[in-house]
Design an enzyme around this catalytic site. Sequence first.
Site, PDB file in Angstrom:
ATOM      1  N   CYS A 172      -3.297   1.117  13.730  1.00 54.78           N
ATOM      2  CA  CYS A 172      -2.114   0.255  13.823  1.00 54.78           C
ATOM      3  C   CYS A 172      -0.938   1.187  14.080  1.00 54.78           C
ATOM      4  O   CYS A 172      -1.097   2.394  14.250  1.00 54.78           O
ATOM      5  CB  CYS A 172      -1.938  -0.538  12.528  1.00 54.78           C
ATOM      6  N   LYS A 197       0.715  -9.427  -1.707  1.00 53.20           N
ATOM      7  CA  LYS A 197      -0.215  -9.490  -0.565  1.00 53.20           C
ATOM      8  C   LYS A 197      -1.371  -8.513  -0.789  1.00 53.20           C
ATOM      9  O   LYS A 197      -2.537  -8.859  -0.594  1.00 53.20           O
ATOM     10  CB  LYS A 197       0.520  -9.111   0.710  1.00 53.20           C
ATOM     11  N   ASN A 198      -1.057  -7.296  -1.263  1.00 51.63           N
ATOM     12  CA  ASN A 198      -2.092  -6.262  -1.374  1.00 51.63           C
ATOM     13  C   ASN A 198      -2.981  -6.417  -2.591  1.00 51.63           C
ATOM     14  O   ASN A 198      -3.892  -5.614  -2.803  1.00 51.63           O
ATOM     15  CB  ASN A 198      -1.450  -4.873  -1.334  1.00 51.63           C
ATOM     16  N   ASP A 248       4.962   2.411   1.078  1.00 47.60           N
ATOM     17  CA  ASP A 248       5.380   1.091   1.571  1.00 47.60           C
ATOM     18  C   ASP A 248       6.860   0.812   1.309  1.00 47.60           C
ATOM     19  O   ASP A 248       7.366  -0.212   1.746  1.00 47.60           O
ATOM     20  CB  ASP A 248       4.542  -0.013   0.919  1.00 47.60           C
ATOM     21  N   ARG A 277       3.746 -11.148   8.367  1.00 52.48           N
ATOM     22  CA  ARG A 277       2.438 -10.783   7.820  1.00 52.48           C
ATOM     23  C   ARG A 277       2.518 -10.559   6.317  1.00 52.48           C
ATOM     24  O   ARG A 277       1.533 -10.744   5.609  1.00 52.48           O
ATOM     25  CB  ARG A 277       1.927  -9.497   8.480  1.00 52.48           C
ATOM     26  N   ARG A 294      -5.637   5.055  10.778  1.00 49.53           N
ATOM     27  CA  ARG A 294      -6.178   4.215   9.699  1.00 49.53           C
ATOM     28  C   ARG A 294      -7.722   4.228   9.712  1.00 49.53           C
ATOM     29  O   ARG A 294      -8.364   3.216   9.838  1.00 49.53           O
ATOM     30  CB  ARG A 294      -5.657   2.784   9.805  1.00 49.53           C
TER      31      ARG A 294
HETATM   32  C1  EPZ Z   1      -3.318   0.248   1.478  1.00 48.97           C
HETATM   33  O1  EPZ Z   1      -3.782   0.535   2.775  1.00 48.97           O
HETATM   34  C2  EPZ Z   1      -2.226  -0.790   1.643  1.00 48.97           C
HETATM   35  N1  EPZ Z   1      -2.795  -1.988   2.261  1.00 48.97           N
HETATM   36  C3  EPZ Z   1      -1.118  -0.230   2.532  1.00 48.97           C
HETATM   37  O2  EPZ Z   1      -0.079  -1.212   2.589  1.00 48.97           O
HETATM   38  C4  EPZ Z   1      -0.560   1.036   1.869  1.00 48.97           C
HETATM   39  O3  EPZ Z   1       0.423   1.608   2.708  1.00 48.97           O
HETATM   40  C5  EPZ Z   1      -1.697   2.039   1.633  1.00 48.97           C
HETATM   41  O4  EPZ Z   1      -2.750   1.415   0.862  1.00 48.97           O
HETATM   42  C6  EPZ Z   1      -1.218   3.268   0.879  1.00 48.97           C
HETATM   43  O5  EPZ Z   1      -0.659   2.882  -0.339  1.00 48.97           O
HETATM   44  C7  EPZ Z   1      -3.506  -2.843   1.492  1.00 48.97           C
HETATM   45  O6  EPZ Z   1      -3.686  -2.629   0.296  1.00 48.97           O
HETATM   46  C8  EPZ Z   1      -4.061  -4.061   2.176  1.00 48.97           C
HETATM   47  P1  EPZ Z   1      -5.377   4.072   2.199  1.00 48.97           P
HETATM   48  P2  EPZ Z   1      -5.137   1.398   2.972  1.00 48.97           P
HETATM   49  O7  EPZ Z   1      -6.836   3.899   2.501  1.00 48.97           O
HETATM   50  O8  EPZ Z   1      -6.063   1.151   1.859  1.00 48.97           O
HETATM   51  C9  EPZ Z   1      -6.474   7.868   4.794  1.00 48.97           C
HETATM   52  C10 EPZ Z   1       1.471  -2.620   3.633  1.00 48.97           C
HETATM   53  O9  EPZ Z   1       2.531  -2.322   4.208  1.00 48.97           O
HETATM   54  N2  EPZ Z   1      -7.831   7.299   4.872  1.00 48.97           N
HETATM   55  O10 EPZ Z   1      -4.959   4.197   0.784  1.00 48.97           O
HETATM   56  O11 EPZ Z   1      -5.604   1.170   4.359  1.00 48.97           O
HETATM   57  C11 EPZ Z   1      -5.463   7.009   5.532  1.00 48.97           C
HETATM   58  O12 EPZ Z   1      -5.452   7.316   6.911  1.00 48.97           O
HETATM   59  C12 EPZ Z   1       0.239  -1.783   3.870  1.00 48.97           C
HETATM   60  O13 EPZ Z   1       1.346  -3.556   2.827  1.00 48.97           O
HETATM   61  C13 EPZ Z   1      -8.821   8.033   5.522  1.00 48.97           C
HETATM   62  O14 EPZ Z   1      -8.572   9.118   6.039  1.00 48.97           O
HETATM   63  O15 EPZ Z   1      -4.587   2.873   2.860  1.00 48.97           O
HETATM   64  C14 EPZ Z   1      -4.172   7.389   4.853  1.00 48.97           C
HETATM   65  O16 EPZ Z   1      -3.702   8.605   5.397  1.00 48.97           O
HETATM   66  C15 EPZ Z   1       0.465  -0.739   4.956  1.00 48.97           C
HETATM   67  N3  EPZ Z   1     -10.087   7.522   5.602  1.00 48.97           N
HETATM   68  C16 EPZ Z   1      -4.598   7.632   3.396  1.00 48.97           C
HETATM   69  O17 EPZ Z   1      -6.023   7.846   3.442  1.00 48.97           O
HETATM   70  C17 EPZ Z   1     -10.402   6.309   5.026  1.00 48.97           C
HETATM   71  O18 EPZ Z   1     -11.585   5.906   5.101  1.00 48.97           O
HETATM   72  C18 EPZ Z   1      -4.312   6.461   2.458  1.00 48.97           C
HETATM   73  O19 EPZ Z   1      -4.840   5.300   3.067  1.00 48.97           O
HETATM   74  C19 EPZ Z   1      -9.388   5.595   4.361  1.00 48.97           C
HETATM   75  C20 EPZ Z   1      -8.112   6.116   4.287  1.00 48.97           C
END
Ligand code: EPZ
Length: 422
Positions: free
Chosen positions: A117, A22-23, A308, A400, A122
């Site tokens: 969420c 999915k990702n 995850d 999802r 996020r």
């Molecule tokens: C991706 O989400 C994945 N989703 C998530 O999988 C996964 O948990 C996550 O990466 C971490 O590996 C997809 O790829 C569609 P991040 P993403 O930006 O990109 C902070 C699942 O279950 N952050 O890497 O949204 C954020 O709050 C999902 O399949 C900021 O502060 O995660 C978090 O603490 C859930 N500002 C950390 O960085 C930003 O602008 C990592 O988030 C962006 C992120």
Amino acid sequence: MDYLKITGGKPLKGEIKISGAKNSALPILASTLLCKNLLKITNLPDVADVKTLAKLLEHLGSTIEWVNANELLVQSDRIIHTKAVYDIVRKMRASILVLGPLLARFGKCEVSLPGGCAIGARPVDLHIKAMEKMGANISIENGYIVAKAPNGLKGNDIIFDKITVTGTENILMAAALAHGETRIINAAKEPEVIQLCEILQTAGIEIKGIGSNELYIRGSDRELLEFKEIEVIPDRIEAGTYLCAGAISNSEIILKNIIPKHLEVIIGKLKEIGFNITEKDDILCIKPANKRKAFEIITTEYPGFPTDMQAQFMALATQCEGSSSIEERLFENRFMHVSELQRLGAKISLKGNVAKITGGEKLIGADVMATDLRASSALVLAGLVAQGQTQIHRIYHLDRGYEGLEEKLCGLGADILRLKEN
Ligand code: EPZ
């Protein structure tokens, strides 16, 4: 709304085919906005999030023909507008992935703020800051990210304060059509990011450092790209979830269509707990453990232990002898499954972002509620071994990101029914 009724205690045996990731499918679909030709994408997982993003692309003007549930043809040469509306984005926060491609191609777009969420706020501040560094003028108006770059985006050095997967993917796609060179420092290097790099490279974009935390991209100066047919890589988190199904029920199961390298840390942790796992090409086999030892986990970015998989291992920890500890370092609220596991009799205590799980307790079936995608899968795993029946409600979360989860588990001998809430 549907719910699952699981009758626990059934031994599992047999094999499961792992679906596409999915990702990886989500950034791949978003990247089609950079593509000028008719494109075939195969091995898509048949999950709600992929359908939602496909609907968003159609809303923007892409034409999409579903060959079957796992394969589509997409043509995005005629986009009619650049507004990703709230009604679609609210369903799936990864819709933020259209921001980079739309802005780079059209010099303007409006993307609804995805909102938080269950697992955390996020934010997308790092995405926005990076686009501004590439010359975009961005404001937040009525819940929308309003982005303008009338002369296109310009390559620049982008240093991410935190490693962000979709942030890296958004900038990768923006840089692919930007004018000049972009360096992304502190980039994410998940396999899904690597597949996106390889797709852009195959489409003629010069990218260096693939698989490292520093990427170098030379943009096409708004020239649309010629993509080749894409096959989505296997889903390492789905595979890890089914490995945990074998582990929690102490059964022998075989997983097909996996890339062992992507699961190295998960396999290593399961071996440390006591499981015998063999791998051959794209096949993995997990065999029962004589003794399942307690363990420690700290979630970190790839190639560290994936956040995850945190919930699924917490369910497994309830069956391991001794006290396990799980520290969640990426998201501020990713323990929503704890209270639901406690309803099944799990002995779990929380202190800040560390959970202590005392294993060896029998779980007893009960009504529980899914709160987010991976938490729901942890409840399914617990239901497989809980005594009696476990009803899992709000399983739209599960749909999802897992293709045919109950069919795949019933194929191994689990007793799971999908029923309608009355
Ligand atoms: C991706 O989400 C994945 N989703 C998530 O999988 C996964 O948990 C996550 O990466 C971490 O590996 C997809 O790829 C569609 P991040 P993403 O930006 O990109 C902070 C699942 O279950 N952050 O890497 O949204 C954020 O709050 C999902 O399949 C900021 O502060 O995660 C978090 O603490 C859930 N500002 C950390 O960085 C930003 O602008 C990592 O988030 C962006 C992120």
